[in-house]
Write a protein that holds these residues in place. Structure first.
Motif, PDB file in Angstrom:
ATOM      1  N   TYR A 277       0.811  -1.216   0.000  1.00 23.46           N
ATOM      2  CA  TYR A 277       0.000   0.000   0.000  1.00 23.46           C
ATOM      3  C   TYR A 277       0.846   1.268   0.000  1.00 23.46           C
ATOM      4  CZ  TYR A 277      -4.276   2.672   0.608  1.00 23.46           C
ATOM      5  OH  TYR A 277      -5.326   3.529   0.408  1.00 23.46           O
ATOM      6  N   ALA A 278       2.053   1.196   0.532  1.00 25.83           N
ATOM      7  CA  ALA A 278       2.908   2.387   0.597  1.00 25.83           C
ATOM      8  C   ALA A 278       3.215   2.960  -0.774  1.00 25.83           C
ATOM      9  CB  ALA A 278       4.205   2.056   1.338  1.00 25.83           C
ATOM     10  N   HIS A 279       3.016   2.182  -1.838  1.00 23.77           N
ATOM     11  CA  HIS A 279       3.258   2.692  -3.188  1.00 23.77           C
ATOM     12  C   HIS A 279       2.378   3.883  -3.531  1.00 23.77           C
ATOM     13  CE1 HIS A 279       6.174   0.030  -5.201  1.00 23.77           C
ATOM     14  NE2 HIS A 279       5.690  -0.944  -4.451  1.00 23.77           N
ATOM     15  N   ILE A 280       1.231   4.056  -2.877  1.00 26.27           N
ATOM     16  CA  ILE A 280       0.326   5.137  -3.277  1.00 26.27           C
ATOM     17  C   ILE A 280       0.802   6.500  -2.781  1.00 26.27           C
ATOM     18  CG2 ILE A 280      -1.601   3.523  -3.149  1.00 26.27           C
ATOM     19  CD1 ILE A 280      -2.680   5.343  -0.857  1.00 26.27           C
ATOM     20  N   TYR A 281       1.665   6.528  -1.767  1.00 27.06           N
ATOM     21  CA  TYR A 281       2.048   7.797  -1.169  1.00 27.06           C
ATOM     22  C   TYR A 281       3.153   8.481  -1.966  1.00 27.06           C
ATOM     23  CZ  TYR A 281      -0.459   5.768   2.779  1.00 27.06           C
ATOM     24  OH  TYR A 281      -1.415   5.186   3.561  1.00 27.06           O
ATOM     25  N   HIS A 282       3.073   9.813  -2.059  1.00 24.81           N
ATOM     26  CA  HIS A 282       4.166  10.547  -2.692  1.00 24.81           C
ATOM     27  C   HIS A 282       5.431  10.422  -1.829  1.00 24.81           C
ATOM     28  CE1 HIS A 282       1.482  12.018  -5.688  1.00 24.81           C
ATOM     29  NE2 HIS A 282       0.785  12.776  -4.860  1.00 24.81           N
ATOM     30  N   ASP A 283       5.296  10.647  -0.543  1.00 30.67           N
ATOM     31  CA  ASP A 283       6.415  10.475   0.391  1.00 30.67           C
ATOM     32  C   ASP A 283       6.295   9.065   0.984  1.00 30.67           C
ATOM     33  OD1 ASP A 283       8.284  10.462   2.439  1.00 30.67           O
ATOM     34  OD2 ASP A 283       7.758  12.458   3.186  1.00 30.67           O
ATOM     35  N   LYS A 284       6.923   8.121   0.316  1.00 23.84           N
ATOM     36  CA  LYS A 284       6.742   6.711   0.683  1.00 23.84           C
ATOM     37  C   LYS A 284       7.420   6.365   2.002  1.00 23.84           C
ATOM     38  CE  LYS A 284       6.119   5.504  -4.122  1.00 23.84           C
ATOM     39  NZ  LYS A 284       5.808   6.945  -4.425  1.00 23.84           N
ATOM     40  N   LYS A 285       8.517   7.017   2.320  1.00 26.52           N
ATOM     41  CA  LYS A 285       9.180   6.760   3.594  1.00 26.52           C
ATOM     42  C   LYS A 285       8.281   7.145   4.761  1.00 26.52           C
ATOM     43  CE  LYS A 285      13.984   7.204   2.039  1.00 26.52           C
ATOM     44  NZ  LYS A 285      15.254   7.970   2.169  1.00 26.52           N
ATOM     45  N   ARG A 286       7.648   8.312   4.644  1.00 27.88           N
ATOM     46  CA  ARG A 286       6.785   8.761   5.736  1.00 27.88           C
ATOM     47  C   ARG A 286       5.546   7.879   5.835  1.00 27.88           C
ATOM     48  NH1 ARG A 286       5.200  15.028   7.110  1.00 27.88           N
ATOM     49  NH2 ARG A 286       4.073  14.617   9.066  1.00 27.88           N
ATOM     50  N   GLY A 287       4.935   7.542   4.688  1.00 26.42           N
ATOM     51  CA  GLY A 287       3.774   6.673   4.708  1.00 26.42           C
ATOM     52  C   GLY A 287       4.096   5.319   5.299  1.00 26.42           C
ATOM     53  N   SER A 288       5.228   4.752   4.893  1.00 31.78           N
ATOM     54  CA  SER A 288       5.635   3.440   5.417  1.00 31.78           C
ATOM     55  C   SER A 288       5.878   3.508   6.922  1.00 31.78           C
ATOM     56  CB  SER A 288       6.915   2.973   4.713  1.00 31.78           C
ATOM     57  OG  SER A 288       6.695   2.771   3.341  1.00 31.78           O
ATOM     58  N   ARG A 289       6.495   4.592   7.364  1.00 32.92           N
ATOM     59  CA  ARG A 289       6.795   4.730   8.792  1.00 32.92           C
ATOM     60  C   ARG A 289       5.519   4.813   9.624  1.00 32.92           C
ATOM     61  NH1 ARG A 289       9.800   8.719   8.280  1.00 32.92           N
ATOM     62  NH2 ARG A 289       8.417  10.429   8.885  1.00 32.92           N
ATOM     63  N   LEU A 290       4.533   5.587   9.161  1.00 29.46           N
ATOM     64  CA  LEU A 290       3.283   5.701   9.902  1.00 29.46           C
ATOM     65  C   LEU A 290       2.563   4.352   9.995  1.00 29.46           C
ATOM     66  CD1 LEU A 290       1.860   9.077   8.524  1.00 29.46           C
ATOM     67  CD2 LEU A 290       2.686   8.624  10.843  1.00 29.46           C
ATOM     68  N   LEU A 291       2.529   3.611   8.905  1.00 30.80           N
ATOM     69  CA  LEU A 291       1.886   2.304   8.921  1.00 30.80           C
ATOM     70  C   LEU A 291       2.611   1.336   9.844  1.00 30.80           C
ATOM     71  CD1 LEU A 291       1.090   1.863   5.102  1.00 30.80           C
ATOM     72  CD2 LEU A 291      -0.449   2.662   6.916  1.00 30.80           C
ATOM     73  N   SER A 292       3.937   1.374   9.805  1.00 29.49           N
ATOM     74  CA  SER A 292       4.734   0.482  10.655  1.00 29.49           C
ATOM     75  C   SER A 292       4.555   0.810  12.132  1.00 29.49           C
ATOM     76  CB  SER A 292       6.205   0.574  10.256  1.00 29.49           C
ATOM     77  OG  SER A 292       7.010  -0.201  11.116  1.00 29.49           O
ATOM     78  N   GLN A 293       4.607   2.088  12.473  1.00 34.08           N
ATOM     79  CA  GLN A 293       4.476   2.494  13.872  1.00 34.08           C
ATOM     80  C   GLN A 293       3.115   2.114  14.455  1.00 34.08           C
ATOM     81  OE1 GLN A 293       5.343   6.686  13.533  1.00 34.08           O
ATOM     82  NE2 GLN A 293       7.537   6.398  13.858  1.00 34.08           N
ATOM     83  N   ALA A 294       2.095   2.068  13.607  1.00 35.92           N
ATOM     84  CA  ALA A 294       0.755   1.699  14.081  1.00 35.92           C
ATOM     85  C   ALA A 294       0.525   0.196  14.055  1.00 35.92           C
ATOM     86  CB  ALA A 294      -0.304   2.399  13.226  1.00 35.92           C
ATOM     87  N   GLY A 295       1.518  -0.567  13.587  1.00 32.46           N
ATOM     88  CA  GLY A 295       1.362  -2.013  13.524  1.00 32.46           C
ATOM     89  C   GLY A 295       0.305  -2.452  12.524  1.00 32.46           C
ATOM     90  N   VAL A 296       0.117  -1.680  11.449  1.00 31.69           N
ATOM     91  CA  VAL A 296      -0.893  -2.024  10.445  1.00 31.69           C
ATOM     92  C   VAL A 296      -0.471  -3.300   9.718  1.00 31.69           C
ATOM     93  CG1 VAL A 296      -1.969  -1.301   8.278  1.00 31.69           C
ATOM     94  CG2 VAL A 296      -1.652   0.357  10.135  1.00 31.69           C
ATOM     95  N   ASP A 297      -1.398  -4.251   9.618  1.00 30.84           N
ATOM     96  CA  ASP A 297      -1.091  -5.488   8.898  1.00 30.84           C
ATOM     97  C   ASP A 297      -1.924  -5.660   7.637  1.00 30.84           C
ATOM     98  OD1 ASP A 297      -3.500  -5.938  10.228  1.00 30.84           O
ATOM     99  OD2 ASP A 297      -3.052  -8.036  10.666  1.00 30.84           O
TER     100      ASP A 297
END
Length: 396
Positions: A277-297
């Motif tokens: 899903y992180a592919h949709i974000y312009h800033d993929k590092k930030r999007g990936s980090r937010l998903l990871s920190q929330a434990g999104v599966d």
């Protein structure tokens, strides 16, 4: 106003009081309008489309090779048909060998400013991984696909009376796997540099990298580094299949069903993990980090998007993180009214111009964070998120 749905039994709040001459007690009503809350698999993607979405987890971001690729392009999506394949490689749908194509994923980026509408781009970089029935079929498809791509580019050039630049097909040469082919030309119009696509057989897959707007030397380096990174990432993808991709299909039914049969984009109709899903974000590092920190599966998407976090607290943190991000990058965003009788949902209005407005609403229900958007009206976004709330209260 649309159908008004009473809040679910056991969770109904009461308003007013039983006093003579005043309004009597009534249940709080959550307005889902025309959006359905019954469980349905309508709009859940096909197994091949779902498999392409799962494969996305193994496709690098273009920004990992060139950090100026700051905008995600609309072509970033799964592929499941010959028509889809032809959208990523012009002419590919006409190649008989591509009848053995099964599914894939393409990711694109360019250097236009994602915060400025109409911002020009002079360079782009696209990746694709297209999976075939077996390694022999993948190898057999590369050369005829390259030739068909060249023919289609020449036909397009002539049809629109574009500058008569040469379009060449050649072996990719030293540094690329055997059987790799390139299709290249000079960039057209006022753009400078090269437009080069390399097709690479790799096991059951055909890998694609398309570099636009770079010098010949930079193009060669970009293609080589991209292919090497793609091969490295794909090492764990052998088990991705139509069967594996459907194991989470039921999660999609937790989202609000589509109203119509319009075009699907990005991950519509799928349930995927955060790496995809992180592919949709312009800033993929930030999007990936937010998903990871929330434990999104898992993330499911139809009319709405539902993120499953590791806990209710983490779902709330995810909402805060995305809302903070939105305020930082969107100066035209302003707070809007919450849906009727759903104060826990928050909404915003984005104003790009006097005639270009969009609306978004979010809600947290337990460990689920959900979003809804609309270009029609604030009420439409409110009704989508209200329907989503009712679904999650009943089945989340």
């Amino acid at each position: 106003m649309g159908t008004v749905l009473a809040a679910l039994a056991g969770t109904v709040a009461l308003a007013g009081c039983e006093v003579s001459g005043t309004a009597h007690r009534v249940p709080v009503d959550v307005d889902a309008g025309q959006y359905k809350t019954v469980k349905t698999d309508a709009g859940v993607s096909s197994p091949r489309w779902m498999a392409g979405a799962e494969l996305a987890a193994y496709v690098p971001f273009p920004s990992e090779i060139d950090d100026t690729m700051i905008r995600t392009t609309n072509g970033t999506a799964p592929a499941a048909t010959l028509k889809n394949l032809g959208a990523h490689i012009d002419g590919a749908e006409k190649v008989p060998e591509n009848a053995e194509f099964q599914f894939g994923f393409a990711a694109g980026g360019n250097n236009s400013d994602p915060t400025v509408e109409g911002s020009p781009n002079t360079r782009s970089l696209g990746f694709g991984v297209f999976r075939y029935t077996d390694a022999g079929a993948a190898r057999a498809a590369v050369r005829p696909t390259a030739e068909a791509n060249r023919a289609e580019l020449i036909a397009t050039r002539d049809r629109f009376d574009l500058e008569k630049v040469d379009v060449l097909v050649d072996d990719a040469g030293v540094g690329f796997p055997a059987g790799s082919m390139t299709v290249s030309s000079e960039a057209s119009g006022r753009d400078t540099g090269m437009s080069t696509r390399v097709l690479v057989p790799h096991g059951r897959d055909v890998l694609m990298v398309h570099s636009y707007g770079r010098s010949a030397a930079d193009t060669a380096s970009t293609l080589k580094r991209s292919v090497d990174l793609m091969i490295e990432r794909l090492a764990g993808s052998a088990d991705v299949s139509e069967k594996s991709a459907m194991r989470n299909a039921s999660f999609v039914t937790l989202t609000v069903p589509f109203l119509g049969d319009g075009d699907r984009m990005f991950f519509d109709g799928t349930a995927v993990g955060p790496a995809s899903y992180a592919h949709i974000y312009h800033d993929k590092k930030r999007g990936s980090r937010l998903l990871s920190q929330a434990g999104v599966d898992l993330i499911g998407q139809r009319e709405t998007v539902v993120f499953r976090a590791s806990s209710p607290a983490k779902a709330s943190e995810l909402r805060t993180g995305f809302e903070t991000w939105r305020r930082e990058v969107d100066a035209g965003s302003r707070k809007a009214a919450s849906p009727r009788d759903l104060p826990t949902a928050t909404c915003v209005e984005d104003v790009d111009s006097a005639t270009d407005k969009s609306y978004g609403c979010t809600v947290v229900v337990g460990r689920y964070y959900a979003t809804a958007s609309s270009r029609k009206s604030l009420l439409d976004a409110q009704q989508k998120i209200s329907a989503q709330y009712l679904i999650l209260k009943e089945r989340g």
